[in-house]
Every structure is written in structure tokens, then in C-alpha cells.
Motif scaffolding. Structure first.
Motif, PDB file in Angstrom:
ATOM      1  N   UNK A  22       0.633  -1.386   0.047  1.00 28.81           N
ATOM      2  CA  UNK A  22       0.778   0.291   0.522  1.00 28.81           C
ATOM      3  C   UNK A  22       0.734   1.612   0.190  1.00 28.81           C
ATOM      4  N   UNK A  23       1.485   0.627   0.708  1.00 34.46           N
ATOM      5  CA  UNK A  23       3.391   2.267   0.577  1.00 34.46           C
ATOM      6  C   UNK A  23       3.445   2.823  -0.930  1.00 34.46           C
ATOM      7  N   UNK A  24       4.284   1.736  -1.259  1.00 34.06           N
ATOM      8  CA  UNK A  24       4.684   0.984  -2.435  1.00 34.06           C
ATOM      9  C   UNK A  24       3.587   1.492  -3.421  1.00 34.06           C
ATOM     10  N   UNK A  25       2.655   1.806  -3.463  1.00 31.68           N
ATOM     11  CA  UNK A  25       1.443   1.899  -4.740  1.00 31.68           C
ATOM     12  C   UNK A  25       1.505   3.480  -3.879  1.00 31.68           C
ATOM     13  N   UNK A  26       1.155   3.703  -2.803  1.00 32.21           N
ATOM     14  CA  UNK A  26      -0.210   5.304  -2.917  1.00 32.21           C
ATOM     15  C   UNK A  26       1.536   6.276  -3.093  1.00 32.21           C
ATOM     16  N   UNK A  27       2.663   6.379  -2.734  1.00 34.83           N
ATOM     17  CA  UNK A  27       3.659   6.520  -2.890  1.00 34.83           C
ATOM     18  C   UNK A  27       4.527   6.528  -4.124  1.00 34.83           C
ATOM     19  N   UNK A  28       4.292   6.036  -5.064  1.00 29.57           N
ATOM     20  CA  UNK A  28       5.236   5.818  -5.873  1.00 29.57           C
ATOM     21  C   UNK A  28       4.223   5.996  -7.736  1.00 29.57           C
ATOM     22  N   UNK A  29       3.061   5.075  -7.326  1.00 32.36           N
ATOM     23  CA  UNK A  29       2.480   4.689  -8.592  1.00 32.36           C
ATOM     24  C   UNK A  29       1.471   5.914  -8.802  1.00 32.36           C
ATOM     25  N   UNK A  30      -0.026   6.064  -7.322  1.00 34.33           N
ATOM     26  CA  UNK A  30      -0.824   6.121  -7.528  1.00 34.33           C
ATOM     27  C   UNK A  30      -0.604   7.869  -7.829  1.00 34.33           C
ATOM     28  N   UNK A  31      -1.610   8.452  -8.573  1.00 39.53           N
ATOM     29  CA  UNK A  31      -2.017   9.937  -9.050  1.00 39.53           C
ATOM     30  C   UNK A  31      -2.894  10.366  -8.366  1.00 39.53           C
ATOM     31  N   UNK A  32      -3.031  11.864  -8.562  1.00 41.72           N
ATOM     32  CA  UNK A  32      -4.264  12.574  -7.906  1.00 41.72           C
ATOM     33  C   UNK A  32      -4.436  13.320  -9.106  1.00 41.72           C
ATOM     34  N   UNK A  33      -5.577  13.173  -9.644  1.00 41.09           N
ATOM     35  CA  UNK A  33      -6.662  14.371 -10.908  1.00 41.09           C
ATOM     36  C   UNK A  33      -7.575  13.567 -10.686  1.00 41.09           C
ATOM     37  N   UNK A  34      -7.921  14.296 -11.289  1.00 35.22           N
ATOM     38  CA  UNK A  34      -9.735  14.692 -11.994  1.00 35.22           C
ATOM     39  C   UNK A  34      -9.649  14.334 -13.080  1.00 35.22           C
ATOM     40  N   UNK A  35     -11.176  13.203 -13.030  1.00 35.93           N
ATOM     41  CA  UNK A  35     -11.113  12.654 -13.913  1.00 35.93           C
ATOM     42  C   UNK A  35     -12.185  13.148 -15.174  1.00 35.93           C
ATOM     43  N   UNK A  36     -12.465  14.556 -14.652  1.00 39.22           N
ATOM     44  CA  UNK A  36     -13.473  15.662 -14.912  1.00 39.22           C
ATOM     45  C   UNK A  36     -12.809  15.661 -16.776  1.00 39.22           C
ATOM     46  N   UNK A  37     -13.440  15.956 -17.472  1.00 42.50           N
ATOM     47  CA  UNK A  37     -12.999  15.974 -19.197  1.00 42.50           C
ATOM     48  C   UNK A  37     -13.784  17.255 -19.860  1.00 42.50           C
TER      49      UNK A  37
END
Length: 125
Positions: A70-85
């Protein structure tokens, strides 16, 4: 980690797919950990605090691996972005949904506090 910028909807979808694949990989790693540290140590006669080592490996070891994943995914893979287009017509960037929601909450809190100050009873459902 800062907020990554994705210019197109396709780039956002590629990031979402990357996050999904990384999550599946983490699940596989956790399952392999459980199989090797839990079931794999079942034939061992080693005990720790009068508890067979396979119980500790299968429970605590798997939990520790899940926390690490969970730490590796949260810090290294996941990105905070909006799917709104839905960008405005004038070319300026739209405010993220979280900011729009926060503005709505702030506005309703101001309205509610104004009603309370005026002596009007505010009923909550």
C-alpha cells in the motif's frame, strides 16, 4: 508527491490502467507471501511465543507485506487527478471537483451560521 498533470483524457486512462495493473501485481505478491510464509511453513516445527511460525508468517507477515504494498502504491504509482473532461469554453482550467465541493460546503456553512445569528432555528434532517 505533487499532483501530476495529464493533458488528455487518454493520458488519464493510461494512468488509471497503470494503477490497476500495479494493484493486481501487489495482490499477486501478497498472495505469494501468504502461500510461502503461511502454508509453506506449515511443516515446520518452529514456534515463537508458543505459536507455530506458520501462523505468524501467514498472518503477520502477510499483513506487513500488504502495508508495504500500500505504501509503494500510494507513494510511487497512484496519482491524484480528476477524471472530469469538462474544461470551460474560454480555455481556462476548470476547478477540481474537490475544490467545487469545498466551496459549496463553505457557502452552506456561512448561510447556516447567518441563520443561527439571526435567531432562526436550523433543523437538521
Amino acid at each position: 508527491m505533487g499532483k501530476r498533470k495529464f493533458t488528455t483524457y487518454a493520458a488519464k486512462m493510461r494512468q488509471a490502467n497503470r494503477e490497476a495493473l500495479a494493484t493486481v501485481a501487489a495482490l499477486v505478491i501478497i498472495a505469494v507471501t501468504w502461500l510461502s510464509w503461511g502454508i509453506g511453513l506449515a511443516d515446520s516445527d518452529i514456534e515463537l511465543f508458543s505459536t507455530p511460525i506458520w501462523i505468524i508468517g501467514g498472518c503477520v507477515g502477510t499483513w506487513l507485506m500488504a502495508v508495504l504494498a500500500a505504501l509503494v502504491l500510494g507513494c510511487g504509482v497512484f496519482a491524484n487527478f480528476s477524471l472530469d473532461d469538462d474544461a470551460p469554453e474560454d480555455g481556462t482550467a476548470a476547478a477540481p471537483a474537490s475544490e467545487r465541493a469545498a466551496a459549496g460546503v463553505a457557502a452552506s456553512a456561512v448561510t447556516e451560521s447567518a441563520r443561527i445569528e439571526d435567531g432562526e432555528e436550523v433543523r437538521r434532517g
